[in-house]
Write an enzyme that holds these catalytic residues in place. Sequence first.
Site, PDB file in Angstrom:
ATOM      1  N   ASP A  59       0.840  -1.202   0.000  1.00 14.49           N
ATOM      2  CA  ASP A  59       0.000   0.000   0.000  1.00 14.49           C
ATOM      3  C   ASP A  59       0.876   1.254   0.000  1.00 14.49           C
ATOM      4  OD1 ASP A  59       0.864  -0.213   2.600  1.00 14.49           O
ATOM      5  OD2 ASP A  59      -1.126  -0.182   3.512  1.00 14.49           O
ATOM      6  N   SER A  60       2.210   1.057   0.007  1.00 13.42           N
ATOM      7  CA  SER A  60       3.133   2.174  -0.221  1.00 13.42           C
ATOM      8  C   SER A  60       2.926   2.748  -1.627  1.00 13.42           C
ATOM      9  CB  SER A  60       4.587   1.729  -0.035  1.00 13.42           C
ATOM     10  OG  SER A  60       4.840   0.549  -0.771  1.00 13.42           O
ATOM     11  N   ASP A  98      -1.047  -6.095  -0.225  1.00 12.78           N
ATOM     12  CA  ASP A  98      -1.508  -5.494   1.028  1.00 12.78           C
ATOM     13  C   ASP A  98      -3.020  -5.312   1.035  1.00 12.78           C
ATOM     14  OD1 ASP A  98       0.463  -4.969   2.939  1.00 12.78           O
ATOM     15  OD2 ASP A  98       1.195  -3.202   1.868  1.00 12.78           O
ATOM     16  N   LYS A 128      -1.260  -9.443   2.677  1.00 11.57           N
ATOM     17  CA  LYS A 128      -0.557  -9.000   3.883  1.00 11.57           C
ATOM     18  C   LYS A 128      -1.500  -8.101   4.669  1.00 11.57           C
ATOM     19  CE  LYS A 128       3.132  -6.030   3.852  1.00 11.57           C
ATOM     20  NZ  LYS A 128       2.597  -4.866   4.589  1.00 11.57           N
ATOM     21  N   GLU A 130      -1.828  -5.715   8.447  1.00 12.38           N
ATOM     22  CA  GLU A 130      -1.085  -5.093   9.551  1.00 12.38           C
ATOM     23  C   GLU A 130      -1.769  -5.348  10.888  1.00 12.38           C
ATOM     24  OE1 GLU A 130      -0.338  -0.907   8.854  1.00 12.38           O
ATOM     25  OE2 GLU A 130       0.676  -1.297   6.945  1.00 12.38           O
ATOM     26  N   GLU A 197       8.704  -4.283  10.819  1.00 14.66           N
ATOM     27  CA  GLU A 197       9.206  -3.001  10.321  1.00 14.66           C
ATOM     28  C   GLU A 197       9.741  -2.128  11.445  1.00 14.66           C
ATOM     29  OE1 GLU A 197       6.546  -1.096   7.565  1.00 14.66           O
ATOM     30  OE2 GLU A 197       7.710   0.769   7.548  1.00 14.66           O
TER      31      GLU A 197
HETATM   32  O1  KIV Z   1       3.502  -1.131   1.679  1.00 10.48           O
HETATM   33  C1  KIV Z   1       4.689  -1.472   1.773  1.00 10.48           C
HETATM   34  O2  KIV Z   1       5.529  -1.168   0.917  1.00 10.48           O
HETATM   35  C2  KIV Z   1       5.087  -2.262   2.930  1.00 10.48           C
HETATM   36  C3  KIV Z   1       6.549  -2.505   3.120  1.00 10.48           C
HETATM   37  C4  KIV Z   1       7.183  -1.286   3.659  1.00 10.48           C
HETATM   38  C5  KIV Z   1       6.808  -3.678   3.963  1.00 10.48           C
HETATM   39  O3  KIV Z   1       4.272  -2.667   3.688  1.00 10.48           O
END
Ligand code: KIV
Length: 279
Positions: A59-60, A98, A128, A130, A197
């Site tokens: 989600d980055s 994510d 993924k 959180e 992280e």
């Molecule tokens: O969204 C992302 O890029 C991440 C990484 C920083 C692990 O969750």
Amino acid sequence: MNIYYIMSTNTSDNKRKVTTRRLIEMKQRGEKISMLTAYDYSSAKIIDAAGIDCILVGDSASNVMAGNTTTLPITLDQMIYHAKSVMKGVDRALVVVDLPFGSYQGNSKEALASAIRIMKESHAEAVKIEGGSEIRESVERIISAGIPVMGHLGLTPQSINKFGTYAVRAREEAEALKLMADAKLLEELGCFAMVIEKVPAELAARVAREVSIPVIGIGAGGGVDGQVLVMHDMLGINQGFSPRFLRRYADVASIMTDAVGNYIQDVKSGDFPNESESY
Ligand code: KIV
């Protein structure tokens, strides 16, 4: 074993599809796992062909693709769009997507519905999510539907408004104990791996020793089972971000700036296109 045999074994292993099971086997034999983010077809194709083990459609994307200051605004539809594009470029790497902010926190039914949409519409191979004990029910429900889950502990950027800072997490004993308990819980629930992280290296290494599933670190030192970086950061495309944990492997922003500058000059001077570039 002769050298030819070793080489041919490695070559076929390098081409073999990476699965969640293979990542666990890599941890068992002490082979470090490489992971990078990707959000589009062309870069996913390049990093897959380069031999990356795991690609995270993170989600980055909210930051590096859409220019937001946090990961919160990105939607489930947008994550699916990125994941679909990445999947088209990947043959070998395991692709993890994510679950974005707001797509799983409400309740476990909503979490499962979001995970199913990602799997069905993008054809990605895992999600993924959180958090630790707070999202226990969601993790259980998603895994019981046959969807592999990667956890994410430590600095969880979707909670930035609660933390108020992107500083290192779990320096205090109480938070370190909760992180260790959450890591064990994620393992017990059946997660196939977890990201940790921005926590002290010693704590991350302890977690990696105490759980049987791979622990992939970002800003978590070298004692874990693998590393993940945001592709735009490590390639130097995103230049405004230089935390201590980031190693830059290229200066792509400078390469692009020079190339674009040369192009502009050639267009203005009439040097481009020349005869051999014309029909
Ligand atoms: O969204 C992302 O890029 C991440 C990484 C920083 C692990 O969750």
